[in-house]
Motif scaffolding. Structure first.
Motif, PDB file in Angstrom:
ATOM      1  N   TRP A 477       0.801  -1.225   0.000  1.00 52.02           N
ATOM      2  CA  TRP A 477       0.000   0.000   0.000  1.00 52.02           C
ATOM      3  C   TRP A 477       0.836   1.279   0.000  1.00 52.02           C
ATOM      4  O   TRP A 477       0.513   2.213  -0.753  1.00 52.02           O
ATOM      5  CB  TRP A 477      -0.957   0.006   1.193  1.00 52.02           C
ATOM      6  N   PRO A 478       1.893   1.400   0.809  1.00 55.83           N
ATOM      7  CA  PRO A 478       2.688   2.646   0.748  1.00 55.83           C
ATOM      8  C   PRO A 478       3.270   2.907  -0.644  1.00 55.83           C
ATOM      9  O   PRO A 478       3.291   4.048  -1.118  1.00 55.83           O
ATOM     10  CB  PRO A 478       3.788   2.414   1.787  1.00 55.83           C
ATOM     11  N   THR A 479       3.737   1.835  -1.310  1.00 56.04           N
ATOM     12  CA  THR A 479       4.278   2.003  -2.656  1.00 56.04           C
ATOM     13  C   THR A 479       3.183   2.397  -3.632  1.00 56.04           C
ATOM     14  O   THR A 479       3.401   3.195  -4.554  1.00 56.04           O
ATOM     15  CB  THR A 479       4.964   0.705  -3.119  1.00 56.04           C
ATOM     16  N   ALA A 480       1.984   1.842  -3.439  1.00 56.31           N
ATOM     17  CA  ALA A 480       0.859   2.187  -4.320  1.00 56.31           C
ATOM     18  C   ALA A 480       0.584   3.683  -4.280  1.00 56.31           C
ATOM     19  O   ALA A 480       0.331   4.315  -5.321  1.00 56.31           O
ATOM     20  CB  ALA A 480      -0.378   1.399  -3.903  1.00 56.31           C
ATOM     21  N   ARG A 481       0.642   4.261  -3.095  1.00 56.25           N
ATOM     22  CA  ARG A 481       0.397   5.699  -2.977  1.00 56.25           C
ATOM     23  C   ARG A 481       1.456   6.495  -3.737  1.00 56.25           C
ATOM     24  O   ARG A 481       1.157   7.504  -4.381  1.00 56.25           O
ATOM     25  CB  ARG A 481       0.392   6.110  -1.510  1.00 56.25           C
ATOM     26  N   LEU A 482       2.725   6.080  -3.633  1.00 59.78           N
ATOM     27  CA  LEU A 482       3.802   6.797  -4.310  1.00 59.78           C
ATOM     28  C   LEU A 482       3.745   6.628  -5.822  1.00 59.78           C
ATOM     29  O   LEU A 482       4.129   7.528  -6.567  1.00 59.78           O
ATOM     30  CB  LEU A 482       5.151   6.314  -3.778  1.00 59.78           C
ATOM     31  N   LEU A 483       3.283   5.484  -6.283  1.00 59.62           N
ATOM     32  CA  LEU A 483       3.206   5.248  -7.727  1.00 59.62           C
ATOM     33  C   LEU A 483       2.099   6.064  -8.387  1.00 59.62           C
ATOM     34  O   LEU A 483       2.178   6.383  -9.581  1.00 59.62           O
ATOM     35  CB  LEU A 483       2.968   3.763  -8.005  1.00 59.62           C
ATOM     36  N   THR A 484       1.070   6.413  -7.628  1.00 55.51           N
ATOM     37  CA  THR A 484      -0.137   7.004  -8.209  1.00 55.51           C
ATOM     38  C   THR A 484       0.123   8.202  -9.123  1.00 55.51           C
ATOM     39  O   THR A 484      -0.379   8.230 -10.259  1.00 55.51           O
ATOM     40  CB  THR A 484      -1.116   7.400  -7.084  1.00 55.51           C
ATOM     41  N   PRO A 485       0.891   9.226  -8.715  1.00 54.23           N
ATOM     42  CA  PRO A 485       1.040  10.396  -9.597  1.00 54.23           C
ATOM     43  C   PRO A 485       1.718  10.085 -10.926  1.00 54.23           C
ATOM     44  O   PRO A 485       1.570  10.861 -11.883  1.00 54.23           O
ATOM     45  CB  PRO A 485       1.907  11.359  -8.761  1.00 54.23           C
ATOM     46  N   HIS A 486       2.453   8.977 -11.003  1.00 50.40           N
ATOM     47  CA  HIS A 486       3.231   8.670 -12.206  1.00 50.40           C
ATOM     48  C   HIS A 486       2.465   7.804 -13.204  1.00 50.40           C
ATOM     49  O   HIS A 486       2.963   7.583 -14.306  1.00 50.40           O
ATOM     50  CB  HIS A 486       4.531   7.974 -11.796  1.00 50.40           C
ATOM     51  N   LEU A 487       1.268   7.328 -12.813  1.00 48.95           N
ATOM     52  CA  LEU A 487       0.527   6.412 -13.683  1.00 48.95           C
ATOM     53  C   LEU A 487      -0.311   7.090 -14.754  1.00 48.95           C
ATOM     54  O   LEU A 487      -0.444   6.554 -15.857  1.00 48.95           O
ATOM     55  CB  LEU A 487      -0.351   5.485 -12.834  1.00 48.95           C
ATOM     56  N   PRO A 488      -0.947   8.249 -14.507  1.00 50.97           N
ATOM     57  CA  PRO A 488      -1.746   8.859 -15.581  1.00 50.97           C
ATOM     58  C   PRO A 488      -0.968   9.077 -16.870  1.00 50.97           C
ATOM     59  O   PRO A 488      -1.502   8.880 -17.968  1.00 50.97           O
ATOM     60  CB  PRO A 488      -2.207  10.187 -14.959  1.00 50.97           C
ATOM     61  N   ALA A 489       0.303   9.485 -16.772  1.00 55.35           N
ATOM     62  CA  ALA A 489       1.097   9.714 -17.984  1.00 55.35           C
ATOM     63  C   ALA A 489       1.282   8.425 -18.770  1.00 55.35           C
ATOM     64  O   ALA A 489       1.363   8.450 -20.007  1.00 55.35           O
ATOM     65  CB  ALA A 489       2.456  10.308 -17.613  1.00 55.35           C
ATOM     66  N   LEU A 490       1.342   7.302 -18.073  1.00 56.56           N
ATOM     67  CA  LEU A 490       1.452   6.012 -18.768  1.00 56.56           C
ATOM     68  C   LEU A 490       0.237   5.789 -19.666  1.00 56.56           C
ATOM     69  O   LEU A 490       0.363   5.357 -20.822  1.00 56.56           O
ATOM     70  CB  LEU A 490       1.579   4.894 -17.735  1.00 56.56           C
ATOM     71  N   LEU A 491      -0.961   6.089 -19.145  1.00 58.56           N
ATOM     72  CA  LEU A 491      -2.182   5.921 -19.946  1.00 58.56           C
ATOM     73  C   LEU A 491      -2.206   6.916 -21.101  1.00 58.56           C
ATOM     74  O   LEU A 491      -2.687   6.590 -22.200  1.00 58.56           O
ATOM     75  CB  LEU A 491      -3.403   6.107 -19.045  1.00 58.56           C
ATOM     76  N   ASN A 492      -1.666   8.108 -20.882  1.00 54.95           N
ATOM     77  CA  ASN A 492      -1.649   9.114 -21.952  1.00 54.95           C
ATOM     78  C   ASN A 492      -0.779   8.679 -23.126  1.00 54.95           C
ATOM     79  O   ASN A 492      -1.037   9.063 -24.274  1.00 54.95           O
ATOM     80  CB  ASN A 492      -1.120  10.448 -21.414  1.00 54.95           C
ATOM     81  N   ARG A 493       0.271   7.890 -22.845  1.00 50.11           N
ATOM     82  CA  ARG A 493       1.222   7.516 -23.894  1.00 50.11           C
ATOM     83  C   ARG A 493       0.805   6.261 -24.655  1.00 50.11           C
ATOM     84  O   ARG A 493       1.532   5.832 -25.564  1.00 50.11           O
ATOM     85  CB  ARG A 493       2.606   7.291 -23.278  1.00 50.11           C
ATOM     86  N   THR A 494      -0.320   5.683 -24.304  1.00 50.18           N
ATOM     87  CA  THR A 494      -0.701   4.409 -24.918  1.00 50.18           C
ATOM     88  C   THR A 494      -1.161   4.596 -26.363  1.00 50.18           C
ATOM     89  O   THR A 494      -1.662   5.648 -26.758  1.00 50.18           O
ATOM     90  CB  THR A 494      -1.826   3.741 -24.128  1.00 50.18           C
ATOM     91  N   THR A 495      -1.011   3.518 -27.119  1.00 54.95           N
ATOM     92  CA  THR A 495      -1.588   3.419 -28.456  1.00 54.95           C
ATOM     93  C   THR A 495      -2.876   2.595 -28.352  1.00 54.95           C
ATOM     94  O   THR A 495      -3.226   2.083 -27.283  1.00 54.95           O
ATOM     95  CB  THR A 495      -0.603   2.724 -29.404  1.00 54.95           C
ATOM     96  N   ASP A 496      -3.581   2.466 -29.464  1.00 54.95           N
ATOM     97  CA  ASP A 496      -4.793   1.631 -29.457  1.00 54.95           C
ATOM     98  C   ASP A 496      -4.461   0.199 -29.053  1.00 54.95           C
ATOM     99  O   ASP A 496      -5.278  -0.485 -28.421  1.00 54.95           O
ATOM    100  CB  ASP A 496      -5.446   1.643 -30.844  1.00 54.95           C
ATOM    101  N   HIS A 497      -3.257  -0.240 -29.390  1.00 54.17           N
ATOM    102  CA  HIS A 497      -2.848  -1.613 -29.092  1.00 54.17           C
ATOM    103  C   HIS A 497      -2.572  -1.809 -27.601  1.00 54.17           C
ATOM    104  O   HIS A 497      -2.823  -2.890 -27.049  1.00 54.17           O
ATOM    105  CB  HIS A 497      -1.598  -1.972 -29.915  1.00 54.17           C
ATOM    106  N   THR A 498      -2.061  -0.777 -26.931  1.00 56.83           N
ATOM    107  CA  THR A 498      -1.663  -0.925 -25.529  1.00 56.83           C
ATOM    108  C   THR A 498      -2.640  -0.284 -24.553  1.00 56.83           C
ATOM    109  O   THR A 498      -2.440  -0.378 -23.341  1.00 56.83           O
ATOM    110  CB  THR A 498      -0.275  -0.299 -25.315  1.00 56.83           C
ATOM    111  N   PHE A 499      -3.717   0.341 -25.060  1.00 62.52           N
ATOM    112  CA  PHE A 499      -4.619   1.080 -24.178  1.00 62.52           C
ATOM    113  C   PHE A 499      -5.285   0.179 -23.151  1.00 62.52           C
ATOM    114  O   PHE A 499      -5.333   0.503 -21.961  1.00 62.52           O
ATOM    115  CB  PHE A 499      -5.686   1.806 -25.005  1.00 62.52           C
TER     116      PHE A 499
END
Length: 743
Positions: A477-499
Motif C-alpha cells: 500500500w505505501p508504494t501504491a500511494r507513491l506510484l499514483t502520480p506517475h501512472l496517468p502519464a502512462l495511460l496518456n502515452r498508450t496506443t490503441d494496441h496498448t490502451f
C-alpha cells in the motif's frame, strides 16, 4: 615604552658628551673621553636591556596564558586587501534567520569550521556574505576567498591572510627552506590569533583542496577547524564524510512559501498581490536563484510580463525562454552558477569527473516522471539499463544515487513506519524526490539519444511495479500511494494496441488504493481513467460506465456524498438503458446509488432501492453471492438508520454468519458486518455485546488493515462510543433506582 625612552636619553647623553669633549680638549682627548663615556653608557644600558627583554618575555607569556592576540591588533577591516574583501549583500536576506543565528554564535564563540551546503541556487554565497557583514559589525576582521579549483591559489590566499594577521617572515622562510610545512605554519598562526572570519566560497571540488591528496576530513590540509577564528566554507557537497565530524554543517533548503513570496515582492513590489506572489513562489519551488531571476525580470520596465500572475502562467508555456534559457557564457563556472539552466550542470559534470558516470542519465530518467516522490523500488538497474542501453550494476546505480544526493540534486525524505500518511497506510517505503525546477531543467536538456526507448522502458517497469504492489497486499500500500502520480502519464502515452492493458493497470492500482483507504489517490486515478475513456471509447461504452461508477465510489470515500449520488444516478440511468435493468453492473449502480442516498440522510428511498436490489441479486446471482450479501448488509444499515433496529440486527446477524462461511472470518467485508452488528446492538441497548463485538473487530482490523486505516479508526471510535453509551446507561439506571427509593 619607559625602557625605550631611557635608552634614547642615554644615547643623547653620550653624543652630547662627545661633542663637548671635542670642543674642550681636541680630537684625541675627545676620543679618549668618548671611550670612557661609551663604556659607562654600555654598562648603564645593560640592566636596562635585560629589563626590556624580561618585560617582553613576560608580555608574551601573559598573552599565551590568557586570550590570543586579536586580528584587529594586526589589521583593520578597512585594511583588508580588496581582493580578499567579502561581497556586500545587495538585497535583504530572507528566510535564513536560524542559519544566520548559528553562524553568529560560532563567530562569537570563535574557532571551528562551518560548511554552508546545499544544491546550486539555494543562496549559499548570499548567506555567507550576510554572515560576513554581520561579523564585521561585531568588529571581526573578515577575509573572503573564492575557490577557483586551484589548490596553489588557495594556499597563496590563506598565506596572505596569515601574513596580514602578523605571521612572521622568519616562519615563512623556514617553510621555503623545507624546515617547516607551509600549511602547518599558516594554521599554527591562525590558531594563535583570534577575532577573524575567513570565508572560502564555492568549494564544490573538496577533493582537490590539498595539499596533495589529503582529504578535508583529515584536517591536515588547507581547510581546518583549528583556528582561533571561524572558517566558513560554502559547497554543494553535503556529505559529513567529506567535511568530517568536527565541521558544523549548515544545510540549506528551498524557502517556505511566505518567505519566498517576500523575496519576489522585495524585487518587484508592484507586480501583484501577496497571494499572487505566493502562487508564483510555489511554482518556483522556493528556489532563491529562480526567485531572484523572476524578480529581476518583473522589475525590468521593458519585460513582456510585469505581474506575478502573468509570469506564472507564462512559465507553463515558455519555461525554456524564461528560466530555462541557455547563457552564451555558460562555460564560465561563475556565470553558470547564476543561471538556472546551467547551475546544476556544474554538479553533474563534477560527479561524472569523480566517476559517477550514471548520475546524469539517472537524473534524466527521473525527470521523465512526474514532480512527485518516486518509490526507490522502481529505480532498478534493469530500468536504467533498458532506458540507456548501458550495462548497469546495482553497485553503480547505488553510487549514482548517493552522488546525486550528496550534491543535493535529489532528496531522500525520511519516513517513519508508524506515522500515518493522509487517508490510510503509513509511508514506510524508500523514496527519492527531485526539486521541480531540477526536473524541468533536465527535461529541457537533450539526453543525446532518442527518448522513445526511455519512455518504453519506463512504462514497462511502471506496469511491473503496479503488479508487484497489488500482489503484495497491505505491504504494497505505501508504494501504491507513491506510484499514483506517475501512472496517468502512462495511460496518456498508450496506443490503441496498448490502451486496454494500461487501462487495466491503472484500475488495479486504484483497487489497491481503495483497499488501503487512500481515497485521494484513488480519486485521482479514477478521474483520469474516466476522462481518457470518454475520449478514447465514448461516454456510453461499458468500460466508461464502469469508470464513472468507480469515480463515484471514490467520491463517497472522500465524503463528497452529493457528487457521488449524482454520478451514481447518471450511471444507473445509462446502465439500465445500455445494459438492461438486471445486468450485474446495473444492480451494482443501483446498490451504490442507494448507499449514497443513505449517506445523505435519505434513508427511506435508500432502503427501497436496497430491497429491490437485494431481491434482484438473490434471483440473478444467488443468496450466497458476495454481491447479494453486500445488498443485505446495506439494507440492514438503512433499516437501522430508519429506527427499525431489530429487523436490522436480524439481517446483520444473518449476513455476518454467511460472510464468515463464504469469505472467511477475517475478510474486510466480514469485519464490516461484525462492526455493523455491534452498532445496532448498541441501539438495542445490548451494550456489553456491542463492546465485545467492537473490541474483537478493532483487534482484527489493526492486525489485518493496520492501525491507521480508516476502517480501523472507525472501529476505535465505535468502541469508545459503545463504552460511553454503556456508562451513560448505567448512570441513568442508578438515578432511576434512587428516585424510586425516595419516600
Amino acid at each position: 615604552m619607559l625602557v625605550r625612552w631611557v635608552l634614547v636619553a642615554a644615547l643623547a647623553a653620550f653624543l652630547g658628551a662627545v661633542v663637548w669633549a671635542v670642543a674642550r680638549f681636541g680630537l684625541e682627548a675627545a676620543d679618549q673621553t668618548a671611550s670612557v663615556v661609551g663604556g659607562s653608557a654600555a654598562l648603564l644600558s645593560l640592566p636596562i636591556s635585560l629589563y626590556a627583554l624580561r618585560a617582553s618575555g613576560g608580555a608574551e607569556a601573559g598573552s599565551s596564558a590568557g586570550s590570543a592576540p586579536t586580528a584587529r591588533e594586526w589589521v583593520s577591516a578597512a585594511a583588508v586587501s580588496a581582493s580578499l574583501r567579502p561581497p556586500v549583500p545587495t538585497a535583504r536576506v530572507r528566510g535564513r534567520d536560524s542559519e544566520l543565528a548559528l553562524l553568529n554564535h560560532l563567530v562569537r564563540r570563535g574557532g571551528g569550521m562551518a560548511v554552508v551546503c546545499g544544491a546550486g541556487g539555494l543562496g549559499k554565497t548570499t548567506l555567507a556574505a550576510e554572515a560576513a557583514r554581520q561579523a564585521q559589525q561585531a568588529r571581526r576582521v573578515v577575509f573572503w576567498v573564492r575557490w577557483q579549483d586551484d589548490p596553489s591559489r588557495l594556499a597563496e590566499d590563506l598565506t596572505r591572510i596569515a601574513q596580514d594577521l602578523g605571521l612572521a617572515e622568519e616562519r615563512l622562510e623556514a617553510a621555503r627552506r623545507g624546515q617547516a610545512v607551509l600549511v602547518d605554519v599558516v594554521w599554527e598562526h591562525l590558531a594563535a590569533v583570534s577575532g577573524w572570519v575567513v570565508v572560502v566560497d564555492n568549494v564544490d571540488t573538496p577533493a582537490r583542496v590539498g595539499p596533495g591528496r589529503e582529504a578535508v576530513a583529515s584536517y591536515r590540509g588547507w581547510l581546518r577547524p583549528d583556528g582561533a577564528g571561524l572558517l566558513i566554507v560554502t559547497s554543494r557537497d553535503t556529505s559529513v564524510g567529506t567535511w568530517g565530524r568536527r565541521a558544523q554543517l549548515v544545510h540549506l533548503e528551498p524557502l517556505e512559501e511566505t518567505t519566498a513570496a517576500a523575496v519576489l515582492t522585495d524585487a518587484a513590489p508592484s507586480a501583484g498581490s501577496e497571494a499572487e506572489a505566493r502562487a508564483l513562489a510555489v511554482r518556483l519551488g522556493g528556489l532563491p536563484l529562480a526567485l531572484e531571476a523572476a524578480g529581476r525580470f518583473l522589475a525590468t520596465p521593458t519585460s513582456r510580463y510585469r505581474s506575478f500572475a502573468a509570469y506564472r502562467e507564462a512559465l507553463d508555456r515558455e519555461f525554456g525562454d524564461l528560466l530555462g534559457a541557455e547563457h552564451p557564457q555558460a562555460a564560465d563556472p561563475e556565470i553558470a552558477r547564476s543561471v538556472v539552466r546551467h547551475t546544476w550542470d556544474l554538479s553533474l559534470t563534477q560527479l561524472h569527473t569523480d566517476g559517477y558516470t550514471l548520475a546524469r542519465p539517472l537524473l534524466h530518467l527521473l525527470a521523465l516522471l512526474e514532480a512527485a516522490p518516486v518509490p526507490r523500488s522502481l529505480i532498478t538497474p534493469a530500468l536504467l539499463a533498458d532506458a540507456t542501453g548501458q550495462d548497469v550494476t546495482a553497485t553503480a546505480l547505488d553510487a549514482a544515487l548517493a552522488g546525486l544526493h550528496q550534491y543535493a540534486l535529489l532528496g531522500a525524505p525520511r519516513t517513519t513506519a508508524d506515522a500515518p500518511a493522509g487517508d490510510g497506510a503509513a509511508v514506510s517505503v524508500g523514496q527519492v524526490v527531485l526539486h521541480p525546477l531540477v526536473r524541468e531543467v533536465m527535461a529541457l536538456t537533450p539526453t543525446g539519444t532518442d527518448p522513445a526507448p526511455w519512455y518504453t522502458a519506463l512504462d514497462a517497469h511502471l506496469t511491473q511495479a503496479v503488479n508487484d504492489t497489488v500482489h503484495a497486499g497491505r505491504a504494497g500500500w505505501p508504494t501504491a500511494r507513491l506510484l499514483t502520480p506517475h501512472l496517468p502519464a502512462l495511460l496518456n502515452r498508450t496506443t490503441d494496441h496498448t490502451f486496454t492493458s494500461a487501462h487495466n493497470t491503472l484500475n488495479a492500482l486504484a483497487d489497491a488504493l481503495h483497499e488501503a483507504g487512500a481515497f485521494t489517490e484513488e480519486h485521482l486515478l479514477h478521474q483520469h481513467i474516466l476522462d481518457i475513456g470518454v475520449r478514447r471509447l465514448g461516454p456510453n461504452y461499458p468500460d466508461t460506465l464502469t469508470s464513472r461508477h468507480n469515480l463515484a465510489t471514490a467520491l463517497r470515500g472522500l465524503g463528497r456524498y452529493q457528487e457521488a449520488a449524482d454520478l451514481h444516478r447518471q450511471t444507473l440511468t445509462d446502465s439500465e438503458r445500455i445494459l438492461g435493468p438486471h445486468h450485474p453492473d446495473t444492480l451494482t449502480s443501483r446498490n451504490n446509488l442507494a448507499t449514497a442516498l443513505n449517506d445523505l440522510g435519505q434513508h427511506q428511498e435508500a432502503a427501497e432501492l436496497h430491497r429491490q436490489t437485494l431481491t434482484d441479486r438473490e434471483h440473478t446471482l444467488g443468496p450466497q453471492h458476495p454481491d447479494t450479501l453486500t445488498s443485505r448488509n446495506n439494507l440492514a444499515t438503512a433499516l437501522n438508520d430508519l429506527g427499525q433496529h431489530q429487523k436490522a440486527a436480524n439481517l446483520h446477524q444473518r449476513t455476518l454468519t454467511d460472510r464468515e462461511h463464504t469469505l472467511g472470518p477475517h475478510h474486510p467485508d466480514t469485519l464490516a458486518s461484525r462492526n455493523n452488528l455491534a452498532a445496532v446492538s448498541t441501539n438495542l441497548g445490548r451494550h456489553q455485546e456491542a463492546i465485545d463485538l467492537h473490541r474483537r473487530t478493532l483487534t482484527d482490523r489493526e492486525r489485518i488493515l493496520g492501525p491507521h486505516h480508516p476502517d480501523t479508526l472507525t472501529s476505535r471510535n465505535n468502541l469508545a462510543r459503545a463504552e460511553a453509551a454503556m456508562a451513560q446507561a448505567g448512570s441513568g439506571w442508578w438515578s432511576r433506582l434512587r428516585r424510586r427509593g425516595r419516600p
